[in-house]
Design a protein around this motif. Structure first.
Motif, PDB file in Angstrom:
ATOM      1  N   TYR A 177      62.430  46.964 150.841  1.00 46.83           N
ATOM      2  CA  TYR A 177      62.354  45.967 151.909  1.00 46.83           C
ATOM      3  C   TYR A 177      61.386  46.425 153.008  1.00 46.83           C
ATOM      4  O   TYR A 177      60.541  45.660 153.482  1.00 46.83           O
ATOM      5  CB  TYR A 177      63.749  45.710 152.501  1.00 46.83           C
ATOM      6  N   GLY A 178      61.476  47.722 153.399  1.00 45.14           N
ATOM      7  CA  GLY A 178      60.600  48.269 154.438  1.00 45.14           C
ATOM      8  C   GLY A 178      59.134  48.186 154.045  1.00 45.14           C
ATOM      9  O   GLY A 178      58.275  47.809 154.845  1.00 45.14           O
ATOM     10  N   LYS A 179      58.842  48.542 152.792  1.00 46.28           N
ATOM     11  CA  LYS A 179      57.456  48.489 152.303  1.00 46.28           C
ATOM     12  C   LYS A 179      56.920  47.059 152.345  1.00 46.28           C
ATOM     13  O   LYS A 179      55.778  46.824 152.755  1.00 46.28           O
ATOM     14  CB  LYS A 179      57.370  49.030 150.866  1.00 46.28           C
ATOM     15  N   ALA A 180      57.750  46.102 151.905  1.00 48.94           N
ATOM     16  CA  ALA A 180      57.325  44.693 151.882  1.00 48.94           C
ATOM     17  C   ALA A 180      57.072  44.197 153.300  1.00 48.94           C
ATOM     18  O   ALA A 180      56.084  43.501 153.564  1.00 48.94           O
ATOM     19  CB  ALA A 180      58.379  43.832 151.189  1.00 48.94           C
ATOM     20  N   LYS A 181      57.959  44.557 154.222  1.00 44.71           N
ATOM     21  CA  LYS A 181      57.837  44.128 155.620  1.00 44.71           C
ATOM     22  C   LYS A 181      56.550  44.687 156.234  1.00 44.71           C
ATOM     23  O   LYS A 181      55.790  43.970 156.892  1.00 44.71           O
ATOM     24  CB  LYS A 181      59.081  44.620 156.386  1.00 44.71           C
ATOM     25  N   LEU A 182      56.301  45.968 155.993  1.00 46.88           N
ATOM     26  CA  LEU A 182      55.096  46.618 156.497  1.00 46.88           C
ATOM     27  C   LEU A 182      53.838  45.976 155.895  1.00 46.88           C
ATOM     28  O   LEU A 182      52.855  45.747 156.596  1.00 46.88           O
ATOM     29  CB  LEU A 182      55.145  48.114 156.161  1.00 46.88           C
ATOM     30  N   TYR A 183      53.911  45.696 154.579  1.00 43.04           N
ATOM     31  CA  TYR A 183      52.784  45.070 153.874  1.00 43.04           C
ATOM     32  C   TYR A 183      52.397  43.754 154.545  1.00 43.04           C
ATOM     33  O   TYR A 183      51.220  43.470 154.751  1.00 43.04           O
ATOM     34  CB  TYR A 183      53.191  44.834 152.408  1.00 43.04           C
ATOM     35  N   LEU A 184      53.420  42.954 154.899  1.00 36.62           N
ATOM     36  CA  LEU A 184      53.153  41.657 155.531  1.00 36.62           C
ATOM     37  C   LEU A 184      52.669  41.830 156.973  1.00 36.62           C
ATOM     38  O   LEU A 184      51.733  41.153 157.403  1.00 36.62           O
ATOM     39  CB  LEU A 184      54.416  40.784 155.518  1.00 36.62           C
ATOM     40  N   GLU A 185      53.299  42.758 157.710  1.00 32.62           N
ATOM     41  CA  GLU A 185      52.919  42.954 159.113  1.00 32.62           C
ATOM     42  C   GLU A 185      51.494  43.472 159.245  1.00 32.62           C
ATOM     43  O   GLU A 185      50.744  43.066 160.121  1.00 32.62           O
ATOM     44  CB  GLU A 185      53.902  43.918 159.804  1.00 32.62           C
ATOM     45  N   GLU A 186      51.121  44.380 158.337  1.00 28.07           N
ATOM     46  CA  GLU A 186      49.780  44.965 158.406  1.00 28.07           C
ATOM     47  C   GLU A 186      48.763  44.142 157.608  1.00 28.07           C
ATOM     48  O   GLU A 186      47.593  44.519 157.524  1.00 28.07           O
ATOM     49  CB  GLU A 186      49.815  46.412 157.900  1.00 28.07           C
TER      50      GLU A 186
END
Length: 196
Positions: A177-186
């Protein structure tokens, strides 16, 4: 030119020949029996050729009486033949459905939990095509894409996957979940191609 069914009948007809005639003409095998024909003959008051023989197997009827009997019973015969065909079709469809269900359950039992989850995941991703496209379009507009950033491309498949993960957080561990969230934010789905 083929022979007409009526040509099967001689001027003098045995009860068995009447049954064979109906079977052939109406494709009604196993629907009309000799007992049925006897009942029909009695209903219509058709007399056998006189004098009446002592043995039942020697009884004969006139062809004209058989054709009269046919005229009276034609509708019922056709209806019964239709029902038989319809019943066969229903059985075929039911059998095919049962076979598909069995194949599905056989497939499920041969697939691992991980493969099943991956399959469900891939099917769910298709729901994220439109949101992914909308996100990409919005970013393209913000970047004045074509003019200012000709070397940029978008990874739509990865974007769909990350949108799915963030929308279904309970299905994934914190790291995913953290990786996906970061992927979208960045906005890591936006990539710059190497210049040639």
């Amino acid at each position: 030119m083929g022979r007409k069914p009526e040509d099967m009948l001689n001027e003098v007809v045995k009860p068995k020949e009447i049954m064979e005639y109906f079977d052939y003409k109406y494709d009604s095998y196993m629907i009309v029996s000799q007992k049925t024909i006897k009942r029909w003959i009695d209903e219509l008051g058709i007399e056998c050729i006189q004098p009446k023989p002592q043995r039942n197997k020697d009884i004969r009827y006139k062809k004209s009486d058989v054709l009269k009997l046919e005229e009276e019973k034609q509708y019922n015969l056709l209806k019964k033949a239709e029902k038989q065909i319809r019943d066969r079709e229903i059985k075929k469809i039911a059998h095919a459905s049962r076979r598909k269900i069995q194949e599905y359950y056989d497939m499920l039992s041969s697939v691992t939990d991980e493969e099943r989850r991956e399959n469900e995941f891939q099917q769910s991703l298709s729901d994220y095509s439109v949101p992914a496209e909308n996100t990409i379009k919005q970013d393209m507009v913000e970047m004045c894409f074509k003019e200012l950033f000709p070397n940029v491309e978008f990874n739509k498949e990865e974007l769909k996957k990350c949108l799915f993960i963030t929308d279904n957080q309970d299905m994934f561990n914190d790291l995913e979940y953290g990786k996906a969230k970061l992927y979208l934010e960045e906005k890591l789905y936006i990539k710059t191609q190497e210049m040639n």
